[in-house]
Design an enzyme around this catalytic site. Structure first.
Site, mmCIF file in Angstrom:
data_model
loop_
_atom_site.group_PDB
_atom_site.id
_atom_site.type_symbol
_atom_site.label_atom_id
_atom_site.label_comp_id
_atom_site.label_asym_id
_atom_site.label_seq_id
_atom_site.Cartn_x
_atom_site.Cartn_y
_atom_site.Cartn_z
ATOM 1 C CB CYS A 169 -8.619 -1.752 -1.141
ATOM 2 S SG CYS A 169 -8.157 -0.198 -0.341
ATOM 3 C CB CYS B 297 -2.893 3.788 -2.882
ATOM 4 S SG CYS B 297 -3.451 2.361 -3.836
#
Length: 263
Positions: A75, A199
Site C-alpha cells: 500500500c 490509492c
C-alpha cells in the site's frame, strides 16, 4: 496480553489507516478477525487498512500491512503513513530504508510530505483505454472522459471480480487526463471493496501508463482526498521503470486505546 491496545490514526490524501507500534506493543498477526474489527467503521476504529511497524534485521523497520478485510498487499499511501509514524515514534530520522510485503523501500520524511521509492516495474499490458500494471499491488487502469461523474463503485466492482482476474481480483483505477502532465484518478480498492479517497499504488500505476503514452516522467495526480506526485526514470535497455517515487502528505489524525476483546 493486556486488553487495551494503543493505536494511532493516520491519513494520506484521505486513505486512512490504524497504526500500531510493534516495537512497543505485542500484536497477534494471525488474528484477522481483530484486524477486521479494528478497521470496521461502525463497530471499531474505522480505516481502509491497518499497519504494524516492527523491528526487522537489516532495515529500520518492517511494515506489516492489512487491508480492511484482513488480506495483505503493498500500500503506497499506507507506506507513506508508516514512515511518518516511524518518525513520530523516534524509530527513524528523515531518511529510512524499510521492508514491506513486496520487498525493500526507501523513503524521505518531511512534515509537508513523505517521498516513497516504489519497486521497479517492468510490464504494462493492455491497449486503447484499458491497461494492467502491478505496482506492488495489482491495478487495472481505465481511461474515461468524465471521471468526476463516473460510477466508480459499480464499474469497479465489475472489473475487480472479472473472470480473467480471478481468483485474487484486482484494484481498479478510473483516470481522466487533465493536462499534459496531470491526471484525476478515482480508485475502487480490492480488500476495502469500495471507492477510497486515494490509492498510492493506484495513482502510481496510472502515472506510469500515462507517462509511457505521453513521454513524460513526472505526473501530478489529483484524487478526491488530495494531490500526489509520481516521478520515474525509464531504463530502455532493461525495459523497466526505475527510480519510481510517490510523493504526498501523511498526517496523524488522532490517537487512543481500544479494547482487544469483549468486556
Amino acid at each position: 496480553m493486556k486488553q487495551d491496545l494503543p493505536f494511532y490514526k493516520y491519513q494520506g490524501t484521505g486513505n486512512d489507516f490504524v497504526l500500531i507500534d510493534g516495537f512497543r506493543e505485542a500484536f497477534p498477526y494471525e488474528d484477522l478477525e481483530l484486524v477486521q474489527a479494528l478497521c470496521d467503521r461502525r463497530m471499531g476504529i474505522g480505516a481502509d487498512g491497518l499497519i504494524v511497524i516492527r523491528p526487522v534485521a537489516g532495515y529500520d523497520f518492517e511494515m506489516v500491512y492489512y487491508n480492511a478485510d484482513g488480506s495483505q498487499s503493498m500500500c503506497g499511501n499506507g507506506a507513506r503513513c508508516a514512515v511518518a509514524f516511524a518518525h513520530f515514534c523516534g524509530h527513524i530520522q528523515e531518511s529510512t530504508s524499510f521492508l514491506a510485503i513486496d520487498g525493500p523501500h526507501e523513503a524521505h520524511y518531511s512534515p509537508e510530505a513523505v517521498r516513497l521509492k516504489m519497486g521497479e516495474i517492468s510490464t504494462i499490458t493492455g491497449a486503447d483505454s484499458d491497461f494492467f500494471v502491478h505496482t506492488g499491488s495489482p491495478h487495472h487502469v481505465c481511461f474515461v472522459p468524465e471521471v468526476a461523474s463516473f460510477p466508480v463503485v459499480e464499474k469497479g466492482r465489475e472489473i475487480r471480480y472479472a473472470d480473467h482476474y480471478a481468483p485474487a481480483g484486482t484494484n481498479v483505477n478510473f483516470v481522466q487526463e487533465m493536462g499534459p502532465d496531470r491526471l484525476f484518478v478515482r480508485t475502487y480498492e480490492r480488500g476495502v471493496e469500495d471507492e477510497t479517497l486515494s490509492c498510492g499504488t493506484g495513482v502510481t500505476a496510472a502515472a506510469l501508463v500515462f507517462g509511457q503514452q505521453k513521454a513524460v516522467n513526472q505526473v501530478h495526480i489529483h484524487t478526491k482526498g488530495g494531490n500526489l506526485h509520481v516521478s520515474y526514470d525509464w531504463d530502455a535497455e532493461r525495459g523497466t521503470f526505475r527510480e519510481v517515487w510517490l510523493t504526498g502528505p501523511a498526517h496523524q489524525v488522532f490517537r487512543g486505546e481500544i479494547k482487544r476483546g469483549k468486556d
